[in-house]
Motif scaffolding. Structure first.
Motif, PDB file in Angstrom:
ATOM      1  N   MET A 165     -11.243 -16.207  21.071  1.00  0.00           N
ATOM      2  CA  MET A 165     -11.308 -15.251  22.179  1.00  0.00           C
ATOM      3  C   MET A 165     -10.057 -15.342  23.056  1.00  0.00           C
ATOM      4  O   MET A 165      -9.741 -14.413  23.803  1.00  0.00           O
ATOM      5  CB  MET A 165     -12.562 -15.494  23.018  1.00  0.00           C
ATOM      6  N   PHE A 166      -9.367 -16.472  22.960  1.00  0.00           N
ATOM      7  CA  PHE A 166      -8.115 -16.634  23.703  1.00  0.00           C
ATOM      8  C   PHE A 166      -6.913 -16.314  22.822  1.00  0.00           C
ATOM      9  O   PHE A 166      -5.944 -15.721  23.292  1.00  0.00           O
ATOM     10  CB  PHE A 166      -8.000 -18.060  24.244  1.00  0.00           C
ATOM     11  N   HIS A 167      -6.958 -16.741  21.548  1.00  0.00           N
ATOM     12  CA  HIS A 167      -5.830 -16.465  20.648  1.00  0.00           C
ATOM     13  C   HIS A 167      -6.315 -16.503  19.206  1.00  0.00           C
ATOM     14  O   HIS A 167      -7.039 -17.430  18.805  1.00  0.00           O
ATOM     15  CB  HIS A 167      -4.719 -17.502  20.846  1.00  0.00           C
ATOM     16  N   ASN A 168      -5.915 -15.484  18.425  1.00  0.00           N
ATOM     17  CA  ASN A 168      -6.389 -15.367  17.039  1.00  0.00           C
ATOM     18  C   ASN A 168      -5.912 -16.489  16.133  1.00  0.00           C
ATOM     19  O   ASN A 168      -6.501 -16.735  15.079  1.00  0.00           O
ATOM     20  CB  ASN A 168      -5.958 -14.015  16.455  1.00  0.00           C
ATOM     21  N   THR A 169      -4.832 -17.173  16.509  1.00  0.00           N
ATOM     22  CA  THR A 169      -4.314 -18.248  15.663  1.00  0.00           C
ATOM     23  C   THR A 169      -5.315 -19.394  15.508  1.00  0.00           C
ATOM     24  O   THR A 169      -5.191 -20.206  14.589  1.00  0.00           O
ATOM     25  CB  THR A 169      -3.009 -18.813  16.237  1.00  0.00           C
ATOM     26  N   ALA A 170      -6.319 -19.453  16.385  1.00  0.00           N
ATOM     27  CA  ALA A 170      -7.327 -20.511  16.300  1.00  0.00           C
ATOM     28  C   ALA A 170      -8.082 -20.468  14.979  1.00  0.00           C
ATOM     29  O   ALA A 170      -8.627 -21.481  14.534  1.00  0.00           O
ATOM     30  CB  ALA A 170      -8.306 -20.414  17.470  1.00  0.00           C
ATOM     31  N   LEU A 171      -8.107 -19.309  14.329  1.00  0.00           N
ATOM     32  CA  LEU A 171      -8.772 -19.199  13.025  1.00  0.00           C
ATOM     33  C   LEU A 171      -8.165 -20.157  12.007  1.00  0.00           C
ATOM     34  O   LEU A 171      -8.844 -20.611  11.086  1.00  0.00           O
ATOM     35  CB  LEU A 171      -8.681 -17.762  12.505  1.00  0.00           C
ATOM     36  N   ALA A 172      -6.882 -20.468  12.172  1.00  0.00           N
ATOM     37  CA  ALA A 172      -6.210 -21.381  11.235  1.00  0.00           C
ATOM     38  C   ALA A 172      -6.819 -22.773  11.276  1.00  0.00           C
ATOM     39  O   ALA A 172      -6.717 -23.531  10.309  1.00  0.00           O
ATOM     40  CB  ALA A 172      -4.720 -21.452  11.561  1.00  0.00           C
ATOM     41  N   PHE A 173      -7.468 -23.115  12.386  1.00  0.00           N
ATOM     42  CA  PHE A 173      -8.044 -24.454  12.520  1.00  0.00           C
ATOM     43  C   PHE A 173      -9.321 -24.617  11.698  1.00  0.00           C
ATOM     44  O   PHE A 173      -9.810 -25.731  11.526  1.00  0.00           O
ATOM     45  CB  PHE A 173      -8.330 -24.752  13.990  1.00  0.00           C
ATOM     46  N   LEU A 174      -9.858 -23.520  11.164  1.00  0.00           N
ATOM     47  CA  LEU A 174     -11.038 -23.611  10.299  1.00  0.00           C
ATOM     48  C   LEU A 174     -10.756 -24.489   9.075  1.00  0.00           C
ATOM     49  O   LEU A 174     -11.654 -25.140   8.545  1.00  0.00           O
ATOM     50  CB  LEU A 174     -11.473 -22.215   9.845  1.00  0.00           C
ATOM     51  N   LEU A 175      -9.491 -24.499   8.649  1.00  0.00           N
ATOM     52  CA  LEU A 175      -9.108 -25.311   7.489  1.00  0.00           C
ATOM     53  C   LEU A 175      -9.237 -26.804   7.765  1.00  0.00           C
ATOM     54  O   LEU A 175      -9.324 -27.618   6.834  1.00  0.00           O
ATOM     55  CB  LEU A 175      -7.667 -24.967   7.094  1.00  0.00           C
ATOM     56  N   ALA A 176      -9.265 -27.179   9.047  1.00  0.00           N
ATOM     57  CA  ALA A 176      -9.316 -28.595   9.410  1.00  0.00           C
ATOM     58  C   ALA A 176     -10.597 -29.269   8.911  1.00  0.00           C
ATOM     59  O   ALA A 176     -10.580 -30.463   8.581  1.00  0.00           O
ATOM     60  CB  ALA A 176      -9.202 -28.760  10.929  1.00  0.00           C
ATOM     61  N   TYR A 177     -11.694 -28.526   8.862  1.00  0.00           N
ATOM     62  CA  TYR A 177     -12.978 -29.143   8.480  1.00  0.00           C
ATOM     63  C   TYR A 177     -12.947 -29.691   7.042  1.00  0.00           C
ATOM     64  O   TYR A 177     -13.222 -30.876   6.834  1.00  0.00           O
ATOM     65  CB  TYR A 177     -14.125 -28.138   8.656  1.00  0.00           C
ATOM     66  N   PRO A 178     -12.616 -28.868   6.042  1.00  0.00           N
ATOM     67  CA  PRO A 178     -12.576 -29.447   4.684  1.00  0.00           C
ATOM     68  C   PRO A 178     -11.426 -30.430   4.486  1.00  0.00           C
ATOM     69  O   PRO A 178     -11.582 -31.440   3.797  1.00  0.00           O
ATOM     70  CB  PRO A 178     -12.416 -28.216   3.784  1.00  0.00           C
ATOM     71  N   VAL A 179     -10.260 -30.138   5.095  1.00  0.00           N
ATOM     72  CA  VAL A 179      -9.084 -30.994   4.884  1.00  0.00           C
ATOM     73  C   VAL A 179      -9.321 -32.398   5.421  1.00  0.00           C
ATOM     74  O   VAL A 179      -8.946 -33.393   4.782  1.00  0.00           O
ATOM     75  CB  VAL A 179      -7.841 -30.366   5.553  1.00  0.00           C
ATOM     76  N   TYR A 180      -9.965 -32.507   6.568  1.00  0.00           N
ATOM     77  CA  TYR A 180     -10.199 -33.812   7.194  1.00  0.00           C
ATOM     78  C   TYR A 180     -11.052 -34.718   6.307  1.00  0.00           C
ATOM     79  O   TYR A 180     -10.838 -35.938   6.262  1.00  0.00           O
ATOM     80  CB  TYR A 180     -10.880 -33.617   8.544  1.00  0.00           C
ATOM     81  N   HIS A 181     -11.994 -34.166   5.581  1.00  0.00           N
ATOM     82  CA  HIS A 181     -12.949 -34.968   4.818  1.00  0.00           C
ATOM     83  C   HIS A 181     -12.521 -35.215   3.376  1.00  0.00           C
ATOM     84  O   HIS A 181     -13.255 -35.827   2.612  1.00  0.00           O
ATOM     85  CB  HIS A 181     -14.325 -34.293   4.838  1.00  0.00           C
ATOM     86  N   LEU A 182     -11.339 -34.754   3.009  1.00  0.00           N
ATOM     87  CA  LEU A 182     -10.833 -34.988   1.659  1.00  0.00           C
ATOM     88  C   LEU A 182      -9.942 -36.223   1.623  1.00  0.00           C
ATOM     89  O   LEU A 182      -9.426 -36.660   2.651  1.00  0.00           O
ATOM     90  CB  LEU A 182     -10.048 -33.771   1.171  1.00  0.00           C
ATOM     91  N   LYS A 183      -9.770 -36.759   0.432  1.00  0.00           N
ATOM     92  CA  LYS A 183      -8.802 -37.836   0.228  1.00  0.00           C
ATOM     93  C   LYS A 183      -7.878 -37.402  -0.902  1.00  0.00           C
ATOM     94  O   LYS A 183      -8.242 -37.443  -2.077  1.00  0.00           O
ATOM     95  CB  LYS A 183      -9.494 -39.155  -0.112  1.00  0.00           C
ATOM     96  N   PHE A 184      -6.676 -36.953  -0.538  1.00  0.00           N
ATOM     97  CA  PHE A 184      -5.755 -36.392  -1.508  1.00  0.00           C
ATOM     98  C   PHE A 184      -5.082 -37.489  -2.327  1.00  0.00           C
ATOM     99  O   PHE A 184      -4.639 -38.495  -1.783  1.00  0.00           O
ATOM    100  CB  PHE A 184      -4.675 -35.562  -0.817  1.00  0.00           C
TER     101      PHE A 184
END
Length: 222
Positions: A37-56
């Protein structure tokens, strides 16, 4: 004003990071959409959920790097497809932001984030850490570095990368406090990082002093 809105969105998104750590997906989604609601770029942070829980693995990191390079080389074509669905972003994708005029900033930011990521990754590998927080933050920094690499072509992507490279403020103290066995090592590494930041800001001040220009905004009440 756009910058102020974005940083408000980043602050709200970081509240969502607590839900990422606790694996609470629904509250995380709610917080991120509140940030949009403040800035559309926040949608990019949705990727943080799966990325955080992975071990590459090393191969997976190399594959992501390859995809990033492909995205960098084919960015114009990808942008044209994107415009077909979101035409109101045409000004950003094919305007001054895609001319590559601020590449020094992109390069310095990329170097800073990548070095932090690489240090975290080396420590995780050397000590065979199973600490999900350390691994997750390392992953987030890697995504930030990849976004900054693509920003060599499209400068505005560095705004999106902020959602991920901001985790340097957690990663660097984490490295110092957890994985240094002596005060001498702590001092040397802390001094090295401080020196790097001084060099970074000195380069900005010398080569691009106009980046620190402050616009004379006035309150609307005047």
């Amino acid at each position: 004003m756009s910058g102020i809105r974005e940083y408000l969105a980043i602050v709200i998104s970081l509240i969502g990071f607590f839900f990422v750590q606790k694996k609470q997906f629904v509250p995380f989604i709610i917080v991120v959409f509140l940030a949009t609601m403040f800035h559309n770029t926040a949608l990019a942070f949705l990727l943080a959920y799966p990325v955080y829980h992975l071990k590459f693995s090393l191969k997976q990191l190399a594959f992501i790097a390859l995809l990033t390079i492909v995205g960098l080389l084919l960015f114009d074509g990808i942008a044209k497809i994107f415009i077909l669905f979101f035409p109101h972003y045409k000004y950003y994708l094919f305007g001054a932001y895609s001319t590559g005029g601020v590449r020094l900033a992109s390069f310095l930011n990329f170097l800073l984030v990548f070095m932090t990521f690489y240090s975290c990754w080396l420590i995780c590998e050397k000590h065979q850490l199973n600490d999900q927080n350390s691994i997750g933050i390392t992953n987030l920094l890697y995504i930030g570095a990849c976004l900054l690499l693509i920003s060599f072509t499209f400068n505005l992507l560095d705004r999106v990368a902020i959602y991920y490279d901001i985790f340097m403020v957690i990663a660097i103290p984490n490295i110092f406090l957890k994985y240094n066995r002596s005060s001498e090592q702590l001092f040397v590494k802390a001094f090295s990082v401080t020196l790097l930041f001084v060099i970074y800001f000195s380069c900005v001040q010398y080569f691009r002093p106009e980046w620190n220009h402050i616009y004379p905004y006035q309150f609307f009440t005047r």
